[in-house]
Design a protein around this motif. Sequence first.
Motif, PDB file in Angstrom:
ATOM      1  N   SER A 135      43.700 -54.985  41.934  1.00 47.76           N
ATOM      2  CA  SER A 135      42.149 -54.742  41.686  1.00 47.76           C
ATOM      3  C   SER A 135      41.553 -53.841  42.751  1.00 47.76           C
ATOM      4  N   LEU A 136      42.236 -53.973  43.961  1.00 49.77           N
ATOM      5  CA  LEU A 136      41.547 -52.934  44.809  1.00 49.77           C
ATOM      6  C   LEU A 136      41.955 -51.643  44.724  1.00 49.77           C
ATOM      7  N   THR A 137      43.128 -51.574  44.042  1.00 45.59           N
ATOM      8  CA  THR A 137      43.503 -50.139  43.654  1.00 45.59           C
ATOM      9  C   THR A 137      42.737 -49.606  42.591  1.00 45.59           C
ATOM     10  N   ASP A 138      42.473 -50.396  41.449  1.00 44.98           N
ATOM     11  CA  ASP A 138      41.765 -50.086  40.353  1.00 44.98           C
ATOM     12  C   ASP A 138      40.424 -49.620  40.656  1.00 44.98           C
ATOM     13  N   GLY A 139      39.733 -50.675  41.662  1.00 48.59           N
ATOM     14  CA  GLY A 139      38.270 -50.143  42.215  1.00 48.59           C
ATOM     15  C   GLY A 139      38.127 -48.978  43.018  1.00 48.59           C
TER      16      GLY A 139
END
Length: 268
Positions: A135-139
């Motif tokens: 999720s951090l990567t996508d955000g």
Amino acid sequence: MLKDITLGQYFPGNTPAHRLDPRTKILLVLFYIVALFCAGSFVAYGLLAVVLAVCVRVSRVGFKALVKGLKPVLFIIVFTGILNLFFTPGDNYLFAWGPFHISDTGLRNAAFMVLRIMLLIMGTFLMTYTTSPISLTDGLERLLSGLKRFHMPVHELTMIMSIALRFIPTLIEETDKIMSAQKARGADFESGNLFQKAKAMVPILVPLFVSAFRRADELATAMECRCYHGGEGRTKLHVLRYERRDYTALTCGAVILAMVISLRFFGL
């Protein structure tokens, strides 16, 4: 000490903090960091400490987990506080002995610096505790998507960050296993001076680097077998969408940042 390093760990949950969009949490952390560096009084730091306590309560991560994350950097916090305490000039000196002196300004700066580092680390750790690396990567990729116009490899950079976060707990566990194996063979990592302790770390670093390179090679092979060729043309399983709670959280973060700046402007 190694077991106290919690960076990169994720605590699954279904709290309001976990359900926030990762872009929202990244922006809130940026607001929080700016507010910390803008804070200039105990009132402002107290306000940010209350905000952090509320976020910890909402996330249900537990304050002990955040305090545990401070242990590996405790030496840096204390050392920074001592430097600011003894080497900051001021008008009113409370203590003086040779090159060491304590002024009211130094005491104030040392307290502020220690508070700033502690709140900064706990705030950023709280984000990683409540957000999975994917999720951090996508955000982060969505937030930096505008840089693709300048031919910046945004997807590749965020993928590197995600892999680094994922491998931190793995490498810590690997280091702990190597140290236990070396201690079983009679290795001593506690006694001796600084140079002897550094020399004793060589039997740990060599197999650790070998293991890290082997894992990296296996990961690269697995990615090639799955036909990974970057972010061009890739789709997302979970598409990020802002909801009402995200706008509410961003508004609250902006208001708190404005309050801290206002406190500094009015000298409070």
